[in-house]
Write an enzyme that holds these catalytic residues in place. Structure first.
Site, PDB file in Angstrom:
ATOM      1  N   LYS A  65       0.801  -1.219   0.000  1.00  0.00           N
ATOM      2  CA  LYS A  65       0.000   0.000   0.000  1.00  0.00           C
ATOM      3  C   LYS A  65       0.838   1.275   0.000  1.00  0.00           C
ATOM      4  CE  LYS A  65      -4.426  -1.271   0.171  1.00  0.00           C
ATOM      5  NZ  LYS A  65      -5.478  -0.752  -0.721  1.00  0.00           N
ATOM      6  N   SER A 319       0.647  -9.726  -0.580  1.00  0.00           N
ATOM      7  CA  SER A 319       0.375  -8.295  -0.476  1.00  0.00           C
ATOM      8  C   SER A 319       0.696  -7.664   0.858  1.00  0.00           C
ATOM      9  CB  SER A 319      -1.102  -8.032  -0.811  1.00  0.00           C
ATOM     10  OG  SER A 319      -1.941  -8.842  -0.002  1.00  0.00           O
TER      11      SER A 319
END
Length: 336
Positions: A65, A319
């Site tokens: 992110k 992720s």
């Protein structure tokens, strides 16, 4: 509630610009091979392609992110940044925006669901952001109410060009690190990550398949791609999955435009497969990740995605690694 998105797709030039903008401020994460015994895999018995993990759980702040958040905050005009930034997040995007805001000396407010893991809430606060906890169904609405009162800029987690361009830097790295890959598996929530990765991959290597992966319990994107219409799932439905980073109720408008044009397929994995993948990553890969980070590897390990025989390596994006210690304990306590 998301702001209206621009219709043109993000271009690879925007991703290259994001790479330059973030040089020295984010990590080039490693590509790690994962060798799992055949007895612990599911699906066809013939030799499957090598599985390579794009280790974004080792990224700064433990998640991909930061790529999109840094590019989005850095791209704001100074007079806009001065009014502060607001975002909404299950945790990882909130941490990333808090970090990017701190680098620019601006105030950040992060709206989080009151169901968010404590480790993620504490992580956002530790970076200097103000956290407002709200019921899950208010998470995507409350930020815009705050922005209307304060004049702060909302940094959307996925439905924004600069965020998508920042996430696309991951796609460029994958091509550089695994030039012979045949496919990339990308977890899907709001769709910002897979949009950026798909732009990079399909622009430079259109032969490489881009496959999204979702939990069965939060499979709005898979339904959207199958029906050709952007689906919206009830909040209470998507919150059933343990993959707390993949609980968006629908794709963003701009990510949907990218996905329907660039993504080859979206497959789903069960909650059991997510748990099994967590154990495989910990026991065989020596990598501790969060449930959302195990979703993409699970697709190849347990048969949701079956590449053709003789295909080149498959890259799975891991992720994030901001996992609740209680989840790690329960995973390791369960036999493989």
């Amino acid at each position: 509630m998301s702001q209206p998105a621009e219709s043109p797709l993000v271009g690879v030039g925007e991703i290259v610009a994001a790479t330059r903008r973030s040089a020295g401020l984010i990590r080039r994460t490693p590509m790690l091979p994962l060798d799992v015994p055949a007895s612990e895999k599911a699906g066809p018995t013939e030799r499957r392609p090598d599985l390579l993990l794009k280790a974004e759980h080792l990224q700064l702040l433990g998640s991909f992110k930061v790529r999109g958040a840094f590019n989005a905050v850095a791209s704001l005009p100074e007079e806009v940044r001065a009014r502060g930034v607001i975002t909404f997040s299950s945790g990882n995007h909130g941490k990333a925006v808090a970090h990017a805001a701190a680098l620019h000396g601006v105030k950040a407010t992060v709206v989080m669901p009151d169901t968010a893991p404590a480790v993620k809430v504490d992580g956002v606060r530790a970076l200097g952001a103000t956290v407002e906890l709200v019921p899950p169904e208010r998470r995507d609405i409350h930020p815009y109410e705050l922005a209307a009162r304060s004049g702060a800029q909302v940094v959307h987690p996925f439905d924004a060009r600069d965020v998508i361009a920042g996430q696309g830097t991951l796609g460029l790295e994958i091509l550089q690190q695994a030039p012979d890959l045949s496919a990339v598996l990308v977890p899907v929530s709001g769709g910002g990550l897979i949009s950026g990765v798909a732009v990079a991959i399909k622009t430079l290597r259109p032969d490489v398949r881009v496959i999204g992966v979702e939990p069965e319990l939060a499979a709005d994107a898979a339904v959207s791609l199958r029906t050709g219409e952007r689906a919206v799932w009830p909040t209470e439905d998507v919150y059933r999955t343990r993959a707390d980073g993949l609980r968006a109720t629908s794709l963003g408008a701009l990510p949907w435009e990218h996905i329907r044009r660039l993504v080859d397929d979206i497959v789903t994995v069960s909650e059991d497969d997510i748990s099994r993948a967590l154990r495989c990553l910990a026991c065989h890969g020596k990598q501790v990740v969060e449930p959302s980070g195990a979703v993409a590897p699970a697709a190849l390990l347990f048969g949701s995605f079956v590449p053709p025989a003789g295909a080149g390596p498959v890259v799975a994006v891991v992720s994030g690694g901001n996992v609740d210690p209680a989840v790690v304990s329960s995973v390791l306590a369960t036999p493989l």
